[in-house]
Design an enzyme around this catalytic site. Structure first.
Site, PDB file in Angstrom:
ATOM      1  N   TYR A 170       0.792  -1.227   0.000  1.00 49.42           N
ATOM      2  CA  TYR A 170       0.000   0.000   0.000  1.00 49.42           C
ATOM      3  C   TYR A 170       0.820   1.270   0.000  1.00 49.42           C
ATOM      4  CZ  TYR A 170      -4.733  -1.606  -0.113  1.00 49.42           C
ATOM      5  OH  TYR A 170      -5.905  -2.106  -0.561  1.00 49.42           O
ATOM      6  N   GLU A 256      -4.012 -30.454   7.361  1.00 46.93           N
ATOM      7  CA  GLU A 256      -4.028 -29.606   6.174  1.00 46.93           C
ATOM      8  C   GLU A 256      -5.107 -28.545   6.268  1.00 46.93           C
ATOM      9  OE1 GLU A 256      -4.525 -31.653   2.435  1.00 46.93           O
ATOM     10  OE2 GLU A 256      -5.140 -29.815   1.436  1.00 46.93           O
ATOM     11  N   ASP A 308      -5.332 -34.302   2.767  1.00 48.28           N
ATOM     12  CA  ASP A 308      -6.272 -34.916   1.843  1.00 48.28           C
ATOM     13  C   ASP A 308      -5.567 -35.992   1.032  1.00 48.28           C
ATOM     14  OD1 ASP A 308      -8.265 -33.305   2.633  1.00 48.28           O
ATOM     15  OD2 ASP A 308      -8.169 -31.931   0.930  1.00 48.28           O
TER      16      ASP A 308
END
Lengths: 427, 695
Positions: A170, A256, A308
Site C-alpha cells: 500500500y 491440512e 487430503d
C-alpha cells in the site's frame, strides 16, 4: 472430563456399530504403544545424533561437496541488511551517473534452478542469476519495483519496525499494481541480499493456528495453548520473538485443513492423546513453517501429517518437508525434516471402506499433477509414498479428510486417528 | 425423420399421389395425409415456428433458391430481396375485406379498463418526467418507453416478400408443379445442396395459404425464351396439387432471365429484423461473388432499410457434382430404391455402377462374400428383401476406400477471406481450407464421416469496426469471440450453443497461446462445412452436433491453423508497437527508480553527517556530493534518461537491420466491372498510363 464421557459414548457407538470401532483398543493401551514407539525412536535418534554430532552438527550445504554451487541465505541483523542495501544503492547511483543505466543481478527462482539434495532432504537454489536491466521493456517494471522495495526496506531498517506485506504494497499501489508483484519482488530482494525474508522486517498476515499441549513465550508473554479456547492460538508472524517452548505432548499433528482442525480442537483430541495440533489452512505460510521447525527442533517430537488424499495434499506435505520452490533459497530454515504421512492415504480409502459417494474422481489436471509428483525426488526417496501415489493415479480417485464424516462427524477423532496411532500406521 | 424417409416414398409414389388422395377423400375412417398437410401441421420442423421465424425462413428459402438457380448456369448471382410491410387496412383491401371499426370495445382482449388507463397515465407521466430530468442533466436517453405500444393480440402484421434473381428461370409448363406440389423437387440426388428439406418456396406458399390466404406470384424467364411466364397460384393442401389462378406468357422486353417470386405472409419484422439482416450479411460473407440488394419498405418511411452488398469477386466455386452413394453410407431403404431405379441388369453391374469406390474386381469379391445365394450374373431385380439385408450388412462391415471430396464445392479460401474482409473490415484475418483449393495448394483433402465426404474451411479475424448502416446499427462484433457458422454455404443463425464450432472455439482453443485475448479482442471465428450430408442436430436443422469426433477434430485443426497464421502477424505487430513505445514505456519509470535511489542516498547522507554510521571511503565521497547538492534527484533522472535514449537508439537500429524491408503478402484487389453503357469518359494520356475520369 474426557474420561467421564467416554464410557457413555462407547455404548452409543456400539449401537451405531461404527466400522473398525471393535478392533480399537483402550486409550491407555494406545498411549502405552505410543510411548514405547517414541522412546525407541528417541534412542535411535539419540544414538544417530550422538554419532553425527561427533563428526558435525546437523548437516549443512557447506558440508556437502556438490557439483554445482548453491545459494543459501542466512538471518542477518538489521544493520547488516541496511549496509547491504546501501552498498547496492551506491553502486546503482554510480552506474547511473556514469551514464550506464543500471541493472540488478537477481538469483533465478525458476524450476530449472532448483536442486533437490537427498542428503539434506530439501530443495536448494542453484547459483544461476538473471540480469534485470532498467533499459529493457521486459524488465523495466520489475527493476523499478525492486529499487522501490529496497528503499522501503532501508527505511524499515532505520526505524527498526515491522510491517506486513500488505503494508508494503500500500505504500505505492500505483507502481506495484497488485500485491503479488510486490510480494514476488520481496522474495527476489531477500534472495539478492542473501538474507531471510524475516530479516527484512516484512511479515505476512497470520494464517496458521496451533492448539494443544504447548506452552511458549510470544514477545515475553507466556502462552498456554491448551487454554486458548476452541480456535487455538494464531501463530505469530515474527518467529524471532517466540521462545521457551515446553510441552508434554507425544507428537505433533499437522492438519491440512481448517475443518479437520476445528473438529480435533473441539473434541479436545489433545487431552485424550497428548499432542500439539497445527494447521496453516492450506498451503503453509512462512511463519507456520518456521514455527513447526522450531517445535520439532526444540521439543524433538515426531510430526504426523493429516492431509487430503489427493496430489495437493501430498504437495502441501512436501512444502513442509522439503520446502517450496519459490523460497528454496531459505529452505534451511523453513523445512521440517522427517514428517510422517499419517493419512488420508489412498490405501486408506479401501482399508476404511470409505463409501463410493464420498470419493471424487480425479480430474485430468489432478492426474497430471499426480504423475508429475511421481517424478519428484522428495517422493521418490520414500518408497511407501511412491506406492501410495501410484495407487492414487491408478484408481483415479481422491478423497478429502471430510470424507470420513460419512461415518459421523466425530469418526475422525473417535476412531480413525486412535486406530492409526494404535497401528502406528504412518509412512 | 420425415425428411429422410419421404423422398423415397414420393419418388416412387408421385404418380400415385393424386389417386391415393382421391380414394382417401371418400374413406373418412382411414384418412391419409398428403405431404403438404404433413408440413402444414408440423411447420416448425421446416423453420416456420412463429410469424417472425416464418418471415426469416421465407427470406432465406427464397434467397437460397435464387443463388442455386444462378449458380447452376454459372451466372454471377444478383439477388434482390424486398420485404414490404402491409398495414391492416391495406391487407384487408388486398383480400377485398372492408375495414370495420370496433364497436363493442369491451369484446376485445386489449380493452383498457378505467383503472388500467389511470395506472398507465401515471406511469407515462413518471417516465416523461424522468426523461425530462435526464435531458436536463445531459444524459443520453434510450428509446423512450412510452412509444413502445404493445401490439394487441390477434393483430398480425403482414408482409409482401419479393425475391428476384438472374438465374436459370423455370420452364413455363413446370412452374405450377414446382411450387404447388410438396416434395416434388429436383434435389433428391446425393449432392451438396443448400436446401435443407427440398421444400424451398413451397413451404412459404403453405405458410401464406395458412396465414393470409393470398396466392403466390411467379415471374420467370429462361435464357432461350423470348417471353416471361407469369403465374399466380396457390396450393390445395389436402390434395397436394397446385391450384392455378393465372398462367400466361408476357413479352420479355429487357431480355431478363431468372425468376421473381412474390408471396404475402404473416410475419414479424420487429423481432426478426436483426436475424434477417445478420443472415443477409453472413450470406454476403460466404458468397462474395454475389450481389445482394435488400430492402425493407415500411409504412413509416423512417423505418425503411436498404442494404446493398456489393460483389467483390467474380470467381465462383464450381457447381457441386451429383455423386453416387458410398457403400458405407447407405441404408436398407436406399438399397431398395437403388435396386428399383437402376437400369443395370446384373448384380455385378449394379454394384459397380451405382456406388462409388466399388470397381469390378471389388464387386466380384463382395458377391463372393455374400454367399452361395448370390452370383455376379444374377438379375438385380430378382434380389429379395432378405438378400438386400445381407448386402446392407456386408456394406457396413467391409472396408472401402474413402469417397473423394471432388463432388463438393467449398466456398474456397479466397472467397471466404474476401467475404470476411468485404463485410466486416477486420484488422487482421487468416483463413485455412482443408480442401485442395483452386488458388492455394493444400496438403489436406476432404475428410469422411459415415461415408460422406466433408470439407472444413475456417477463418479467424481480429479487430474490426462495428458495421453501421444509415438507419440501423448492426453490432456484428462484440468484444470476445463472435462465431459465424456456415453449412453447405448457408449461414446458421439459431441454436448456437450446442454447435460443434461454438464448443470448439470456446472450449478447445487456447487463444492465449496465440497472443489473442479471448475477452478483450474482437475475435471473429468463421467456419464453413460442406458435405453431401451435413449431420444436423435438432428439429430445425440449425446446428451440427458436437459428438462427431471427425468433424470436431477437423474444425479444431482448421481454427488452429488460422490462429497460427495470425500469431506471427500479431507478434510482428506487437514488436512494431514495442519499437514505437519503447522509449515512452522506459521513461515512465525513470522518476520512480531514481526517486527511490535518491531517497536512500539522502538517508545515508543524514546518517553520515550525524556520524551515526561510518561508511567506506568511496561511499563517503558520493554522500558528500549529495549533501553539497552536486548529486540531486534531477541529475540522476537526467543521466538515466540519457541512457534510455541511447539504448532506444541502438535497439531501433538493430530492429531496422534485422527486420529489413518485409512487406505483408500482397492481396489481389477486385475492381468492379464498369458498366459498358458509360461512354462519357475523359481520358488523360501519358506515355506510361491512362488516367480516366469517370463521370
Amino acid at each position: 472430563m474426557a474420561d467421564k464421557k467416554k464410557p457413555k459414548r462407547t455404548k452409543e457407538d456400539k449401537d451405531e456399530d461404527l466400522p473398525f470401532k471393535s478392533i480399537l483398543e483402550s486409550d491407555e493401551a494406545i498411549l502405552k504403544l505410543l510411548k514405547s514407539y517414541i522412546s525407541s525412536s528417541l534412542t535411535a535418534a539419540g544414538s544417530s545424533g550422538a554419532s553425527s554430532s561427533s563428526s558435525s552438527k546437523p548437516l549443512t550445504l557447506a558440508d556437502l561437496s556438490l557439483s554445482s554451487s548453491c545459494r543459501e541465505v542466512a538471518d542477518l541483523s538489521l544493520s547488516s541488511v541496511q549496509t547491504e542495501i546501501e552498498t547496492v544503492i551506491v553502486q546503482i547511483a554510480r552506474s547511473i551517473l556514469a551514464g550506464d543505466g543500471f541493472s540488478f543481478s537477481v538469483p533465478s527462482r525458476a524450476a530449472s534452478n532448483q536442486l533437490y539434495v537427498p542428503e539434506l532432504d530439501r530443495i536448494v537454489l542453484k547459483d544461476k542469476s538473471t540480469l534485470r536491466p532498467f533499459a529493457s521493456v521486459s524488465s523495466v517494471r520489475k527493476t523499478t519495483i525492486t529499487t522501490r522495495i529496497l528503499a522501503l526496506i532501508h527505511q524499515l531498517c532505520l526505524r527498526n519496525i515491522h510491517v506486513t506485506k500488505r503494508d508494503l504494497f500500500y505504500t505505492d499501489v500505483k507502481l506495484f499494481q497488485d500485491q503479488t508483484q510486490s510480494d514476488a519482488v520481496l522474495d527476489d530482494v531477500s534472495c539478492m541480499l542473501g538474507c531471510t525474508r524475516s530479516s527484512l522486517n516484512v511479515i505476512a498476515a497470520e494464517k496458521g493456528v496451533v492448539v494443544g499441549r504447548l506452552i511458549f513465550s510470544d514477545n515475553g508473554d507466556m502462552i498456554d495453548c491448551t487454554k486458548m479456547g476452541m480456535g487455538g492460538k494464531a501463530i505469530p508472524p515474527n518467529i524471532d520473538r517466540v521462545g521457551d517452548m515446553q510441552s508434554d505432548a507425544m507428537f505433533i499433528l499437522l492438519v491440512e485443513k481448517d475443518a479437520a482442525y476445528i473438529r480435533l480442537a473441539e473434541d479436545r483430541f489433545y487431552n485424550r492423546f497428548p499432542c500439539i495440533i497445527v494447521t496453516a489452512k492450506g498451503q503453509p505460510d512462512v511463519a507456520t513453517r518456521l514455527f513447526l521447525r522450531k517445535m520439532k527442533m526444540e521439543l524433538k517430537l515426531p510430526v504426523l501429517a493429516l492431509v487430503d488424499s489427493d496430489p495437493y495434499g501430498l504437495k502441501i506435505l512436501s512444502v513442509y518437508g522439503c520446502g517450496s520452490k519459490n523460497m528454496s533459497y531459505d529452505s534451511a530454515n523453513l523445512t521440517t525434516p522427517d514428517i510422517k504421512w499419517l493419512g488420508i492415504r489412498p490405501s486408506d480409502l479401501d482399508k476404511y471402506k470409505i463409501p463410493e459417494q464420498c470419493r471424487l474422481p480425479m480430474t485430468e489436471q489432478d492426474i497430471k499433477t499426480g504423475k508429475d509428483m511421481l517424478e519428484e525426488d522428495f517422493v521418490k526417496k520414500n518408497p511407501g509414498w511412491v506406492e501410495e501415489l501410484n495407487l492414487m493415479v491408478k484408481t483415479k480417485q481422491k478423497a478429502e479428510i471430510q470424507a470420513l464424516s460419512s461415518f459421523g462427524f466425530q469418526y475422525l477423532s473417535e476412531v480413525y486417528l486412535p486406530l492409526k496411532l494404535q497401528q502406528q500406521d504412518w509412512l | 425423420m420425415a425428411g429422410g424417409d419421404s423422398p423415397a416414398e414420393t419418388k416412387k409414389g408421385s404418380s400415385k399421389t393424386s389417386k391415393n388422395s382421391k380414394d382417401s377423400s371418400k374413406e373418412s375412417t382411414l384418412k391419409q395425409k398428403s405431404p403438404a398437410e404433413f408440413f402444414a401441421e408440423n411447420k416448425n420442423i421446416a423453420g416456420f415456428d412463429n410469424p417472425g421465424k416464418s418471415l426469416y425462413t421465407t427470406v432465406r428459402e427464397l434467397v437460397e433458391n435464387a443463388l442455386d438457380s444462378s449458380e447452376s448456369i454459372s451466372e454471377l448471382p444478383e439477388v434482390e430481396v424486398t420485404i414490404e410491410e402491409i398495414g391492416k387496412s391495406k391487407f384487408n383491401s388486398m383480400i377485398g375485406l372492408i375495414d370495420r371499426e370496433r364497436v363493442d370495445t369491451k369484446l376485445y382482449d386489449d380493452y383498457e379498463t378505467d383503472k388500467a388507463r389511470e395506472k398507465r397515465l401515471v406511469k407515462e407521466a413518471r417516465a416523461s418526467e424522468i426523461q425530462a430530468k435526464n435531458l436536463a442533466s445531459g444524459k443520453k436517453n434510450k428509446e423512450p418507453g412510452v412509444s413502445k405500444v404493445l401490439k394487441a393480440r390477434g393483430e398480425a402484421s403482414y408482409y409482401k416478400v419479393t425475391c428476384k434473381d438472374n438465374g436459370k428461370g423455370m420452364p413455363h409448363d413446370d412452374i405450377p408443379n414446382m411450387f404447388g406440389r410438396v416434395l416434388s423437387g429436383t434435389k433428391y440426388g446425393l449432392k451438396q445442396t443448400r436446401g435443407k428439406f427440398g421444400l424451398g418456396a413451397k413451404m412459404a406458399l403453405i405458410w401464406s395459404k395458412m396465414s393470409t390466404g393470398l396466392p403466390i406470384e411467379i415471374s420467370s424467364s429462361m435464357k432461350s425464351q423470348n417471353y416471361v411466364t407469369f403465374c399466380r397460384l396457390d396450393i390445395d393442401i389436402h390434395r397436394n396439387i397446385p391450384h392455378i389462378h393465372l398462367h400466361e406468357k408476357k413479352a420479355n422486353k429487357e431480355k431478363w432471365h431468372g425468376a421473381e417470386i412474390q408471396v404475402v405472409i404473416e410475419g414479424n419484422w420487429t423481432t426478426y429484423r436483426s436475424k434477417i439482416l445478420h443472415y443477409m450479411r453472413q450470406m454476403a460473407v460466404i458468397t462474395p461473388y454475389a450481389q445482394f440488394l435488400f430492402r425493407f419498405i415500411s409504412e413509416t418511411p423512417e423505418k425503411n432499410v436498404t442494404v446493398k452488398f456489393t460483389r467483390r469477386t467474380d470467381v465462383m466455386p464450381p457447381i457441386p457434382i451429383e455423386t453416387k452413394h458410398h457403400p458405407s453410407s447407405v441404408d436398407l431403404l436406399l438399397i431398395k430404391r437403388l435396386v428399383t431405379d437402376t437400369s443395370k441388369k446384373t448384380l455385378l453391374q449394379f454394384l459397380q455402377n451405382e456406388f462409388v469406390n466399388i470397381n469390378k474386381n471389388l464387386a466380384a469379391r463382395l458377391i463372393g462374400e455374400m454367399g452361395p445365394d448370390f452370383s455376379p450374373g444374377m438379375a438385380v431385380k430378382s434380389v429379395t428383401s432378405q438378400q438386400m439385408v445381407r448386402i446392407h450388412q456386408l456394406f457396413r462391415q467391409a472396408k472401402f476406400d474413402d469417397p473423394s471430396g471432388d463432388c463438393l464445392s467449398p466456398a474456397g479460401e479466397y472467397n471466404l477471406r474476401l467475404g470476411i474482409i468485404k463485410e466486416l473490415h477486420p484488422d487482421m484475418v487468416a483463413t485455412h481450407s482443408g480442401s485442395v483449393d483452386f488458388f492455394l495448394e493444400s496438403m489436406f483433402s476432404a475428410q469422411v464421416f459415415e461415408g460422406h465426404p466433408f470439407i472444413v474451411e475456417a477463418g479467424v479475424s481480429v479487430g474490426g469496426r462495428d458495421v453501421k448502416q444509415a438507419s440501423h446499427i448492426l453490432l456484428l462484433f462484440i468484444h470476445g469471440i463472435n462465431i459465424f457458422r456456415f453449412a453447405n454455404r448457408i449461414p446458421l443463425l439459431f441454436e448456437q450453443g450446442g454447435d460443434v464450432v461454438t464448443r470448439t472455439a470456446l472450449k478447445r482453443i487456447n487463444w492465449n497461446s496465440y497472443k489473442i485475448n479471448q475477452t478483450q479482442d474482437k475475435i471473429g471465428v468463421f467456419v464453413s462445412i460442406v458435405s453431401t450430408k451435413i449431420p444436423f442436430k435438432g428439429t430445425g436443422k440449425e446446428y451440427i452436433g458436437d459428438d462427431i469426433s471427425e468433424i470436431a477434430t477437423a474444425v479444431k485443426s482448421a481454427i488452429q491453423q488460422c490462429c497460427i497464421q495470425l500469431k506471427s502477424k500479431i507478434v510482428k505487430r506487437l514488436q512494431a508497437r514495442e519499437q514505437q513505445e519503447r522509449k515512452r514505456s522506459l521513461s515512465r519509470y525513470i522518476p520512480d527508480a531514481t526517486g527511490a535511489v535518491y531517497e536512500v542516498l539522502k538517508q545515508m547522507t543524514e546518517e553520515h553527517t550525524k556520524k551515526r554510521k561510518r561508511y567506506k571511503e568511496e561511499e563517503t565521497a558520493m554522500l558528500e556530493k549529495v549533501s553539497k547538492l552536486i548529486i540531486t534527484k534531477e541529475t540522476l533522472k537526467e543521466k538515466l534518461a540519457e541512457h534510455v535514449e541511447q539504448v532506444d537508439y541502438e535497439m531501433a537500429l538493430e530492429y531496422a537491420t534485422q527486420s529489413g524491408v518485409s512487406e505483408e503478402p500482397r492481396e489481389n484487389i477486385y475492381l468492379q466491372q464498369l458498366n459498358p453503357n458509360h461512354s462519357n469518359f475523359i481520358d488523360l494520356h501519358s506515355p506510361t498510363f491512362v488516367f480516366r475520369l469517370i463521370l
